[in-house]
Design a protein around this motif. Structure first.
Motif, short mmCIF file in Angstrom:
data_model
loop_
_atom_site.label_atom_id
_atom_site.label_comp_id
_atom_site.label_asym_id
_atom_site.label_seq_id
_atom_site.Cartn_x
_atom_site.Cartn_y
_atom_site.Cartn_z
N GLU A 110 -110.01 -0.57 -6.84
CA GLU A 110 -111.23 0.01 -7.42
C GLU A 110 -112.31 0.19 -6.36
OE1 GLU A 110 -114.45 -0.83 -11.01
OE2 GLU A 110 -112.79 -2.22 -10.67
N THR A 111 -112.47 -0.80 -5.50
CA THR A 111 -113.51 -0.76 -4.48
C THR A 111 -113.33 0.41 -3.53
OG1 THR A 111 -113.85 -3.15 -4.60
CG2 THR A 111 -114.57 -2.05 -2.57
N PHE A 112 -112.09 0.67 -3.16
CA PHE A 112 -111.84 1.69 -2.13
C PHE A 112 -111.17 2.96 -2.67
CE2 PHE A 112 -112.14 -2.34 0.18
CZ PHE A 112 -113.13 -2.01 1.09
N GLY A 113 -111.02 3.07 -3.98
CA GLY A 113 -110.46 4.28 -4.57
C GLY A 113 -109.00 4.51 -4.21
N VAL A 114 -108.24 3.44 -4.07
CA VAL A 114 -106.83 3.54 -3.67
C VAL A 114 -105.99 3.98 -4.88
CG1 VAL A 114 -104.82 2.26 -2.86
CG2 VAL A 114 -107.09 1.78 -1.89
N VAL A 118 -108.50 2.35 7.00
CA VAL A 118 -109.21 1.79 8.16
C VAL A 118 -110.64 1.45 7.74
CG1 VAL A 118 -110.00 2.19 10.52
CG2 VAL A 118 -107.81 3.16 9.74
N LEU A 119 -111.01 0.20 7.92
CA LEU A 119 -112.35 -0.28 7.62
C LEU A 119 -112.97 -0.73 8.92
CD1 LEU A 119 -111.33 -2.35 4.47
CD2 LEU A 119 -112.10 0.04 4.56
N ASP A 120 -113.87 0.08 9.47
CA ASP A 120 -114.40 -0.21 10.81
C ASP A 120 -115.92 -0.18 10.87
OD1 ASP A 120 -114.69 2.50 10.49
OD2 ASP A 120 -113.52 3.06 12.25
N THR A 121 -116.55 -0.31 9.71
CA THR A 121 -118.00 -0.52 9.69
C THR A 121 -118.26 -1.88 9.05
OG1 THR A 121 -118.39 0.42 7.49
CG2 THR A 121 -118.35 1.97 9.36
N ALA A 122 -119.40 -2.46 9.41
CA ALA A 122 -119.72 -3.78 8.87
C ALA A 122 -119.78 -3.75 7.35
CB ALA A 122 -121.05 -4.27 9.45
N ALA A 123 -120.29 -2.65 6.79
CA ALA A 123 -120.41 -2.55 5.34
C ALA A 123 -119.04 -2.51 4.67
CB ALA A 123 -121.23 -1.31 4.97
N ASP A 124 -118.12 -1.72 5.24
CA ASP A 124 -116.79 -1.62 4.64
C ASP A 124 -116.00 -2.92 4.79
OD1 ASP A 124 -117.07 0.91 3.62
OD2 ASP A 124 -116.13 1.92 5.33
N VAL A 125 -116.14 -3.58 5.93
CA VAL A 125 -115.46 -4.86 6.12
C VAL A 125 -115.97 -5.88 5.10
CG1 VAL A 125 -115.21 -6.82 7.71
CG2 VAL A 125 -114.86 -4.48 8.54
N ALA A 184 -114.17 -7.79 -2.27
CA ALA A 184 -113.17 -7.36 -3.25
C ALA A 184 -111.98 -8.29 -3.32
CB ALA A 184 -112.70 -5.94 -2.94
N THR A 185 -111.61 -8.89 -2.18
CA THR A 185 -110.38 -9.68 -2.13
C THR A 185 -110.60 -11.18 -2.27
OG1 THR A 185 -110.45 -9.71 0.31
CG2 THR A 185 -109.19 -7.93 -0.75
N THR A 186 -111.84 -11.58 -2.46
CA THR A 186 -112.16 -12.99 -2.66
C THR A 186 -112.55 -13.20 -4.11
OG1 THR A 186 -112.96 -13.17 -0.37
CG2 THR A 186 -113.63 -14.90 -1.91
N PHE A 208 -102.16 -10.60 7.23
CA PHE A 208 -102.27 -11.60 6.16
C PHE A 208 -102.18 -10.89 4.81
CE2 PHE A 208 -106.38 -9.89 7.08
CZ PHE A 208 -107.06 -9.83 5.88
N GLY A 209 -101.97 -11.65 3.76
CA GLY A 209 -101.76 -11.07 2.45
C GLY A 209 -103.04 -10.88 1.65
N VAL A 210 -103.01 -9.88 0.78
CA VAL A 210 -104.08 -9.69 -0.20
C VAL A 210 -103.66 -10.43 -1.47
CG1 VAL A 210 -105.34 -8.00 -1.61
CG2 VAL A 210 -104.70 -7.44 0.77
N PRO A 211 -104.48 -11.33 -1.99
CA PRO A 211 -104.08 -12.08 -3.20
C PRO A 211 -103.71 -11.13 -4.34
CG PRO A 211 -106.08 -13.02 -2.24
CD PRO A 211 -105.82 -11.74 -1.50
N PRO A 212 -102.58 -11.37 -5.00
CA PRO A 212 -102.14 -10.46 -6.07
C PRO A 212 -103.19 -10.22 -7.14
CG PRO A 212 -100.39 -12.01 -5.52
CD PRO A 212 -101.61 -12.45 -4.76
N ASP A 213 -103.95 -11.26 -7.47
CA ASP A 213 -104.94 -11.09 -8.54
C ASP A 213 -106.20 -10.36 -8.08
OD1 ASP A 213 -105.88 -13.13 -6.93
OD2 ASP A 213 -106.50 -14.42 -8.59
N ARG A 214 -106.24 -9.97 -6.78
CA ARG A 214 -107.39 -9.22 -6.27
C ARG A 214 -107.03 -7.77 -5.91
NH1 ARG A 214 -111.20 -10.83 -8.45
NH2 ARG A 214 -112.51 -9.67 -6.98
N ILE A 215 -105.79 -7.40 -6.13
CA ILE A 215 -105.37 -6.04 -5.76
C ILE A 215 -106.08 -5.00 -6.61
CG2 ILE A 215 -103.41 -4.44 -5.76
CD1 ILE A 215 -101.68 -6.71 -4.69
#
Length: 202
Positions: free
Chosen positions: A156-160, A50-57, A63-65, A144-151
């Motif tokens: 890394e950005t969110f420690g997943v 869940v990303l619900d702060t302006a900074a996290d969004v 990260a995905t662009t 919507f989808g996350v581009p495969p080359d940005r996964i």
């Protein structure tokens, strides 16, 4: 809202009011409903970021662009106005572990036993419950989808953890008047059931 009305009104909303926050209690309700989705073997191999702060969004969009992508198009400009993003993630390992237990007995953990990747399907069904809950709460949402080359950058950005795969992402917010992207229901007619439902044989 009556269930048929929720189904009828569900649309992918691509533009939101950036000045109206989403009540955290509503986000919690979306997630409470999501975890009631069906899952093979009751494996429940999903997670939700869940990303619900302006900074996290903003970190999500960064990260995905792709770097050097240039100015965002109208779709991305609209999507970036969402104050909340929920990222549903599936975990194949949870399913392989669950079906290796005594009551299932697939101790070889062979993925060929699975006709389709139920870990992704089940997480998709959980995502639909998020979309429907948004409608019931008078909100808009879009899967919507996350581009495969940005996964990798997203991880890394969110420690997943590596075992978890984003099957997409869901923007949530208060909808604004939206003409609809090309190919959306506002510009294309929904195919009627009689075109896609086959009874007895094809």
């Amino acid at each position: 809202m009556e269930f048929q009305e929720v189904v009828r009104r569900r649309r992918m909303i691509r533009s939101y009011d950036p000045d109206r926050p989403v009540d955290p209690a509503v986000v919690d309700r979306m997630l409470d409903n999501a975890v009631r989705a069906p899952s093979a073997g009751f494996s429940q191999g999903w997670a939700f970021l869940v990303l619900d702060t302006a900074a996290d969004v903003e970190r999500f969009w960064a990260a995905t662009t792709a770097p050097g992508a240039g100015e965002p198009d109208s779709w991305l400009r609209g999507m970036r106005t969402a104050p909340v993003i929920i990222v549903p993630l599936s975990c194949k390992q949870v399913y392989l572990d669950r079906y290796a237990q005594d009551d299932k007995g697939w101790t070889d953990r062979d993925e060929a036993r699975w006709p389709v990747p139920y870990w992704d399907i089940d997480t998709g069904m959980a995502s639909l419950l998020i979309l429907q809950t948004a409608v019931d709460e008078g909100l808009g949402a879009c899967f919507f989808g996350v581009p495969p080359d940005r996964i990798a950058a997203f991880r890394e950005t969110f420690g997943v953890p590596a075992a978890y795969t984003p099957i997409g992402a869901v923007t949530v917010g208060h909808r604004v008047t939206d003409p609809g992207a090309a190919g959306s229901p506002k510009r294309r007619a929904r195919r009627p059931a009689e075109e896609v439902v086959h009874r007895g044989s094809w």
